[in-house]
Design a protein around this motif. Sequence first.
Motif, PDB file in Angstrom:
ATOM      1  N   VAL A 224       0.866  -1.177   0.000  1.00 31.84           N
ATOM      2  CA  VAL A 224       0.000   0.000   0.000  1.00 31.84           C
ATOM      3  C   VAL A 224       0.899   1.222   0.000  1.00 31.84           C
ATOM      4  CG1 VAL A 224      -1.674   1.366   1.300  1.00 31.84           C
ATOM      5  CG2 VAL A 224      -1.921  -1.117   1.198  1.00 31.84           C
ATOM      6  N   LEU A 225       0.654   2.126  -0.931  1.00 27.05           N
ATOM      7  CA  LEU A 225       1.371   3.400  -0.960  1.00 27.05           C
ATOM      8  C   LEU A 225       0.418   4.502  -0.538  1.00 27.05           C
ATOM      9  CD1 LEU A 225       3.802   4.835  -3.551  1.00 27.05           C
ATOM     10  CD2 LEU A 225       1.728   6.117  -3.051  1.00 27.05           C
ATOM     11  N   LEU A 226       0.896   5.411   0.327  1.00 29.66           N
ATOM     12  CA  LEU A 226       0.081   6.511   0.828  1.00 29.66           C
ATOM     13  C   LEU A 226       0.808   7.839   0.643  1.00 29.66           C
ATOM     14  CD1 LEU A 226      -1.024   4.978   4.254  1.00 29.66           C
ATOM     15  CD2 LEU A 226      -2.314   4.951   2.106  1.00 29.66           C
ATOM     16  N   GLY A 227       0.046   8.854   0.295  1.00 25.36           N
ATOM     17  CA  GLY A 227       0.572  10.214   0.254  1.00 25.36           C
ATOM     18  C   GLY A 227      -0.508  11.154   0.744  1.00 25.36           C
ATOM     19  N   ALA A 228      -0.273  11.829   1.865  1.00 23.31           N
ATOM     20  CA  ALA A 228      -1.284  12.715   2.447  1.00 23.31           C
ATOM     21  C   ALA A 228      -1.247  14.072   1.760  1.00 23.31           C
ATOM     22  CB  ALA A 228      -1.045  12.880   3.943  1.00 23.31           C
ATOM     23  N   PHE A 229      -2.434  14.605   1.457  1.00 18.47           N
ATOM     24  CA  PHE A 229      -2.534  15.969   0.941  1.00 18.47           C
ATOM     25  C   PHE A 229      -3.361  16.801   1.901  1.00 18.47           C
ATOM     26  CE2 PHE A 229      -4.444  19.413  -1.532  1.00 18.47           C
ATOM     27  CZ  PHE A 229      -3.272  20.036  -1.928  1.00 18.47           C
TER      28      PHE A 229
END
Length: 413
Positions: A224-229
Amino acid sequence: MSASRPLHVLIAGGGLSGLALAHGLLKDGLTCEVFERDADLSRKTGYMLHMNAFGGEALRRCLPADLFELYLDTSRKPPERGESIVLTDQLDELSAQPHLGPPNEGERRHTGVHRKTLRQILLSRLGDSFRPGAAVVSYSETADGVRVQLADGSTAEGDVLVGADGIRSAVRAQRLPEVRVVDAGIRGLGLYGRTILTPELLEQIPTLLLQGVIIAADTKGARVLLGAFQPRQPVAAAAAATAPDVRLDPVEDYLMVSCSVPPGTVIPPAAEWTAETPAMVRDAMLEAIDGWHPALRAIVAGLDLPSIFGIPFGHVEPGAVWAPSRVTVIGDAAHAMLPTLGMGANLALNDARMLLDRLSAVSRGEAELVPAIGAFEEQMRELVYPFIEMTMQHDRQFGGGALASRGAQETTV
């Protein structure tokens, strides 16, 4: 020959690099036309875009000062940890390393943007220089310029043609027909969506998942790849305060999510997706991470179904050195790479900066046109080609290399 008048530059493709180049040319007193195949912004192209100093400083060079400030204002808040971080499926940290790229420090450092917001900023103020719904299909070089053929049968002429028309570039196919595009399908992290950061979700997830760029992986190959905006300022309000003539769509705080599905899962091509496909993809993702930490499962379960789409991976094989002409290529047209290290868009924007400097020097009479384009191409190849190789060794490059000891899986397309 040295230019005796401002150059007129034809740009095939209205993606990030083509639009940034257009702004820079207009800023430096040159003229241009951007021919974009899409008539609007409805095509899904991604969500949170990691930015480093390659891309961010290119925007500083190309954009008017207030639009550059708007880009910074609408970028994500600087995370406490500006790193790529690898976690286990139970959120134990395995490794971390600083993001790639030149030094990127200070109070207003480059962080990440909502891709559509950045494109809306780049589309502003171009006026008649931007021509949507007009794809370049071929070109011919004339005695003193370039003529492009458009899909609607019309033509346009200029001094230079820049192919910024993506991995399937019509300009590159004609200019460098020997360059090969390598299709890799949708591998592991080729399915994307976003999960809104509601107060309820924020109570369930550790703050670590809002830092840097995160990949969680198990030993079976699921990831799982996550990037918070979470922007520095509310996006629409920032435009009203900094550049009132620019309209930006509101953007809720979210997590960009990319997640594996079980081996053998058939993901149909985009044209064959139905109303039921996104839910099927989400459910397959949940199956792939069965038994993972509850926070990760809550994030995937909360995916906004209409936001889910697939990206078939591919890259351009680095080509041999070619002789320069009035036709050149930038961004994905020149060096499409796997998106695993977050470098593609940054290097594409940096192409725009480097080419802008060369063309502006020509327009000022300080350099000859074709040698200047050749100097840009040599500079571009020297900088970018090593990164193409690095993206193909992602497991050894991301987050300090902890992924190298973990399995990988592929999804059937």
